[in-house]
Write a protein that holds these residues in place. Structure first.
Motif, short mmCIF file in Angstrom:
data_model
loop_
_atom_site.label_atom_id
_atom_site.label_comp_id
_atom_site.label_asym_id
_atom_site.label_seq_id
_atom_site.Cartn_x
_atom_site.Cartn_y
_atom_site.Cartn_z
N GLY A 1 0.78 -1.22 0.00
CA GLY A 1 0.00 0.00 0.00
C GLY A 1 0.81 1.27 0.00
N LEU A 2 1.91 1.31 -0.77
CA LEU A 2 2.71 2.53 -0.84
C LEU A 2 1.95 3.62 -1.59
N PRO A 3 1.99 4.85 -1.09
CA PRO A 3 1.37 5.94 -1.83
C PRO A 3 2.08 6.14 -3.18
N ALA A 4 1.36 6.58 -4.17
CA ALA A 4 1.92 6.76 -5.51
C ALA A 4 3.07 7.75 -5.53
N ASP A 5 3.07 8.72 -4.61
CA ASP A 5 4.12 9.74 -4.61
C ASP A 5 5.25 9.45 -3.62
N ALA A 6 5.26 8.22 -3.05
CA ALA A 6 6.32 7.86 -2.10
C ALA A 6 7.66 7.80 -2.82
N GLU A 7 8.68 8.39 -2.21
CA GLU A 7 10.00 8.43 -2.83
C GLU A 7 10.90 7.29 -2.36
N THR A 8 10.49 6.56 -1.35
CA THR A 8 11.27 5.43 -0.85
C THR A 8 10.35 4.24 -0.62
N GLY A 9 10.96 3.09 -0.34
CA GLY A 9 10.17 1.92 0.03
C GLY A 9 9.89 0.94 -1.09
N ARG A 10 10.44 1.19 -2.26
CA ARG A 10 10.15 0.31 -3.40
C ARG A 10 11.26 -0.70 -3.70
N GLY A 11 12.37 -0.65 -2.99
CA GLY A 11 13.50 -1.52 -3.29
C GLY A 11 13.15 -2.99 -3.25
N LEU A 12 12.55 -3.46 -2.15
CA LEU A 12 12.21 -4.87 -2.05
C LEU A 12 11.03 -5.24 -2.94
N VAL A 13 10.18 -4.28 -3.27
CA VAL A 13 9.10 -4.53 -4.22
C VAL A 13 9.71 -4.88 -5.58
N LEU A 14 10.74 -4.13 -5.98
CA LEU A 14 11.44 -4.43 -7.24
C LEU A 14 12.14 -5.78 -7.18
N VAL A 15 12.82 -6.05 -6.07
CA VAL A 15 13.52 -7.33 -5.92
C VAL A 15 12.51 -8.47 -6.01
N ALA A 16 11.38 -8.37 -5.32
CA ALA A 16 10.36 -9.42 -5.34
C ALA A 16 9.78 -9.62 -6.74
N ALA A 17 9.62 -8.53 -7.49
CA ALA A 17 9.07 -8.63 -8.83
C ALA A 17 10.06 -9.27 -9.81
N LEU A 18 11.35 -9.07 -9.61
CA LEU A 18 12.36 -9.56 -10.55
C LEU A 18 12.89 -10.94 -10.21
N ALA A 19 12.85 -11.31 -8.95
CA ALA A 19 13.44 -12.58 -8.51
C ALA A 19 12.43 -13.72 -8.60
N GLU A 20 12.96 -14.93 -8.80
CA GLU A 20 12.10 -16.11 -8.71
C GLU A 20 11.69 -16.33 -7.27
N GLU A 21 12.61 -16.05 -6.35
CA GLU A 21 12.33 -16.10 -4.92
C GLU A 21 13.38 -15.25 -4.22
N TRP A 22 13.05 -14.81 -3.03
CA TRP A 22 14.00 -14.04 -2.23
C TRP A 22 13.70 -14.31 -0.76
N GLY A 23 14.65 -14.00 0.08
CA GLY A 23 14.43 -14.26 1.48
C GLY A 23 15.51 -13.66 2.36
N VAL A 24 15.40 -13.94 3.64
CA VAL A 24 16.34 -13.45 4.65
C VAL A 24 16.71 -14.63 5.53
N THR A 25 18.02 -14.79 5.78
CA THR A 25 18.49 -15.84 6.68
C THR A 25 19.46 -15.22 7.68
N PRO A 26 19.61 -15.84 8.84
CA PRO A 26 20.64 -15.39 9.76
C PRO A 26 22.01 -15.59 9.12
N ARG A 27 22.91 -14.70 9.38
CA ARG A 27 24.26 -14.77 8.82
C ARG A 27 25.06 -15.84 9.55
N GLU A 28 25.76 -16.68 8.79
CA GLU A 28 26.56 -17.73 9.40
C GLU A 28 27.92 -17.21 9.80
N GLY A 29 28.36 -17.53 11.00
CA GLY A 29 29.70 -17.20 11.44
C GLY A 29 29.92 -15.74 11.80
N ALA A 30 28.89 -14.95 11.79
CA ALA A 30 29.01 -13.52 12.11
C ALA A 30 27.64 -13.00 12.52
#
Length: 199
Positions: free
Chosen positions: A104-133
């Motif tokens: 529900g981003l407003p049409a005039d929002a200047e931020t917040g679209r990065g992960l929307v683009l990633v989700a649209a372009l990727a077959e899948e995406w996600g977040v995992t805990p970092r190993e060893g750090a």
């Protein structure tokens, strides 16, 4: 990060870069990712190269904006998986701030679209805990066709069988909401991937 069932098909098919958690570092990561994908056979200006550049740019920008810990770098990893898929991973040291897909981003929002683009372009995406750090790794798997390359002593296709089973941390976004455990998040099969699969 070691992924069960994932092996790079040839030596040199993993690229890693530590970059400073600055806008300049994020730009450098995007440019060097584009260069590496070009070396892997997806030429500058191709759909695959442009997609990788955009995804790396958005994920790196998020890492330096939202994952910033003073004095800590960000890690970019590109993996050319068997079957031609490309995996982009960006790791930062802020494990307590997990990204989410805004709605529900407003049409005039200047931020917040990065992960929307990633989700649209990727077959899948996600977040995992970092190993060893400390921290987290945000990742995206991108489709790409196998590249025909000239090998010493002849010409042949360089590709293998795709890893079909995701790791145990993969959880799906269902119609009823996010199904996740232990802080892992995945958006699987976004609209662009569903359209490709149906055609």
């Amino acid at each position: 990060m070691t992924i069960p069932g994932l092996t790079a098909p040839h030596p040199g098919d993993t690229f890693e870069l530590r970059f400073s958690a600055t806008a300049r570092g994020a730009r450098l990561a995007r440019r060097l990712a584009s260069h590496r994908v070009h070396e892997w056979g997806h030429r500058y200006g191709s759909e695959v190269n442009d997609t990788v550049s955009l995804v790396v740019g958005e994920m790196a920008a998020n890492a330096v904006t939202h994952g910033l810990v003073p004095g800590r770098d960000v890690l970019l990893r590109l993996i050319r998986e068997s079957g031609g898929r490309l995996r982009v991973e960006v790791s930062d040291t802020r494990g307590e701030r997990l990204p989410d897909l805004p709605t529900g981003l407003p049409a005039d929002a200047e931020t917040g679209r990065g992960l929307v683009l990633v989700a649209a372009l990727a077959e899948e995406w996600g977040v995992t805990p970092r190993e060893g750090a400390p921290g987290k790794t945000v990742w995206a798997a991108l489709a790409s066709a196998p590249v025909v390359v000239t090998e010493p002593g002849g010409i042949g296709e360089r590709h293998g069988v795709a890893a079909t089973q995701p790791g145990p941390w993969v959880h799906k976004l269902t119609a009823g909401g996010l199904n996740h455990t232990s802080g892992d998040v995945l958006v699987q099969r976004p609209a662009a991937a569903r359209r490709r699969a149906q055609s």
